[in-house]
Design an enzyme around this catalytic site. Structure first.
Site, short mmCIF file in Angstrom:
data_model
loop_
_atom_site.label_atom_id
_atom_site.label_comp_id
_atom_site.label_asym_id
_atom_site.label_seq_id
_atom_site.Cartn_x
_atom_site.Cartn_y
_atom_site.Cartn_z
N TYR A 63 124.76 87.64 43.87
CA TYR A 63 126.19 87.42 43.60
C TYR A 63 126.53 87.96 42.22
O TYR A 63 125.67 87.98 41.32
CB TYR A 63 126.53 85.92 43.67
N GLU A 64 127.79 88.36 42.04
CA GLU A 64 128.16 89.04 40.79
C GLU A 64 128.11 88.13 39.57
O GLU A 64 128.19 88.60 38.44
CB GLU A 64 129.55 89.67 40.93
N SER A 65 127.97 86.82 39.76
CA SER A 65 127.81 85.91 38.63
C SER A 65 126.44 86.08 37.98
O SER A 65 126.17 85.46 36.95
CB SER A 65 127.98 84.47 39.09
#
Lengths: 267, 268
Positions: A63-65
């Site tokens: 995930y981009e987090s």
């Protein structure tokens, strides 16, 4: 590359399911075990987590987090929910996830959704209408432009509606096949772009010569006329059009058992 | 060296009308308490910078603090739209809002350039998208070695960066862990910086993978227990997803929003 039926977990076919459930299950089948998958929130996240519970236990979810290889027990509401960090192999900074992991092409599949998609697979998540005087202001690009540019391939999952499947998007947030086959190479984009668009009605894939999205699979009970009625360009249908295998009971039960973090019976 | 001061004093000294202010925290550790203090102190004409504006900027925009927003994804994550932001863009209520829009990779690299003391950063992105037509801090540059055309993004150097973290010691060294987002880059890129923390401890216990911001790169540290809620502080409390869902109804309605704003003003 045409829409052959994917292997189905379990053997029993379920009896009733919703179009959204069929879409999530069809999307989960498109992911293969061992692939690294960059996941957007919403429909892609549901489908990717379903795949990991069914036929792809070693699917690497990113995930981009900055959560790398995360294995959440429940679905995250947002791309940065604590459950993603707690269950990840490691957590890296946002510059690192984009610069070191996504940009060089280390990720097999980018899994995206959008408000509009066009005949050539370009995606809009920015505005409906003119940029300066939009009819609808959407969230914007987030990580999608670079996911679309850099993943080895892209799978799009979104509901099939006339307002969403348009001849040309109002704003190119993420490049699909640009102005046609060969355009991605001219633009310097390294990944293959969208290889499949999975909807609640069927599956579209780019024509090998023109990159125009063509209907290659119908979900059970859906007709070509129905899909055409929800598509904003004269939709071509593949000669070898297939019917998607219906959800198995295992698939449907697993999907229905998945809960969103913090849901606790409320919406 | 960071001064340890109460939050109202830190905001009053560091955040001025007209400043470019970055409150960062990628879903995790969002500095809500500091944002609410900015609302209480009636700051105006701010350029608000943040990758994901989230509820905190919806609240600050609704309260009239901002004239400009620099961002890459403006929504209520997993829930829907930011209606105060939409209202300000569409109708100018309570004040008109200009936007400067990037992708996440573009914003992250703008902070990296700012933190690195460089004028710009390069990335292999934006090509073929419509974003460069509307954002003048996106350009292209030719690689001097290979000739490849790459996107260039201007460095971002906010007047003030504000982050929230788990803890600090009495010298103002700040320790932050979990999803670390772009907080380190935002602090190092900014001219002034404030960290709010869950607690101040005598000695920092080492945490694997934790980011440490030394006291000498910060101007101020303020204690704000629960200061990231309704986002979360890893190891302290969880994200309040119900509050994110509930914000949708408050944010949709100006009267409901004004009632919410009064609760913030009175919580001083």
């Amino acid at each position: 590359m045409t829409g052959t039926a994917e292997p189905v977990a379990g053997t029993q076919s379920a009896t009733t399911w919703s179009a959204d459930e069929m879409m999530s299950i069809a999307a989960s089948r498109a992911l293969r075990d061992g692939q690294a998958c960059f996941v957007g929130i919403g429909l892609p996240s549901t489908a990717a987590n379903l795949a990991r519970r069914l036929h792809a236990p070693r699917l690497v979810l990113i995930y981009e987090s900055g959560t790398l290889d995360t294995t959440p027990a429940e679905l995250p509401l947002s791309i940065g929910d604590g459950i993603l960090a707690d269950s990840a192999l490691t957590v890296v900074s946002v510059p690192e996830i984009f610069n070191y992991w996504l940009q060089p092409g280390r990720i097999d599949v980018g899994f995206l959704s959008g408000a509009q998609i066009d005949r050539l697979g370009n995606i809009n998540t920015t505005v409906i209408g003119e940029y300066d005087e939009p009819a609808v202001r959407l969230p914007g690009s987030g990580g999608a432009p670079e996911i679309a540019a850099s993943c080895r391939e892209v799978i799009v999952v979104m509901r099939h509606r006339l307002r969403a499947f348009v001849e040309q998007v109002d704003f190119v947030t993420s490049v699909g096949h640009g102005s046609g086959r060969g355009d991605r190479e001219l633009l310097g984009l390294r990944g293959a772009g969208p290889v499949r668009v999975i909807t609640d009605l069927g599956v579209l894939e780019p024509d090998p010569d023109t990159a125009e999205l063509v209907l290659t699979a119908l979900h059970q009970g859906v007709t070509v006329e129905q899909v055409r009625a929800e598509t904003g360009w004269p939709l071509q249908v593949a000669a070898d059009l297939v019917i998607t295998a219906p959800p198995s009971t295992t698939e449907l039960e697993t999907l229905r058992s998945m809960r969103t973090v913090g849901e606790k019976g409320t919406s | 060296m960071a001064k340890i001061v109460p939050l109202p004093q830190a905001v009053s000294e560091l955040v001025h009308d007209g400043d470019t202010v970055a409150l960062e925290g990628f879903t995790h550790l969002i500095p809500f308490a500091a944002g609410h203090e900015i609302i209480r102190q009636h700051r105006r004409d701010l350029t608000l910078v943040r990758m994901t504006p989230d509820l905190i900027y919806d609240q600050m925009i609704g309260a009239g603090c901002a004239s400009r927003l620099v961002f890459s994804w403006g929504g209520n994550p997993g829930v829907g739209s930011l209606h105060r932001m939409r209202d300000a863009l569409a109708t100018g209520w309570p004040v008109p809002l200009e936007i400067e829009e990037h992708s996440h990779a573009g914003m992250a690299n703008r902070y990296v350039a700012g933190a690195s003391g460089l004028p710009f950063a390069v990335l292999r992105g934006y090509s073929g998208t419509d974003l460069p037509h509307h954002t003048d801090t996106i350009s292209t540059v030719q690689c001097p070695f290979t000739g490849e055309r790459l996107a260039a993004v201007a460095a971002l150097n906010p007047d003030v960066a504000i982050v929230h973290a788990q803890r600090a010691d009495r010298d103002g060294n700040v320790q932050l862990w979990g999803i670390t987002g772009v907080q380190k880059e935002a602090v190092l890129a900014a001219r002034r910086s404030l960290a709010t923390v869950e607690e101040i401890v005598d000695e920092l216990t080492p945490v694997p993978g934790a980011v440490v911001l030394p006291g000498w790169v910060l101007d101020a540290v303020a204690t704000a227990p629960g200061g990231a809620a309704p986002s979360y502080a890893h190891g302290y409390y969880e994200r309040d997803n119900a509050a994110y869902r509930a914000w949708d109804a408050i944010s949709r309605d100006r009267e409901a929003f004004l009632r919410w704003r009064r609760t913030i003003e009175e919580a001083a």
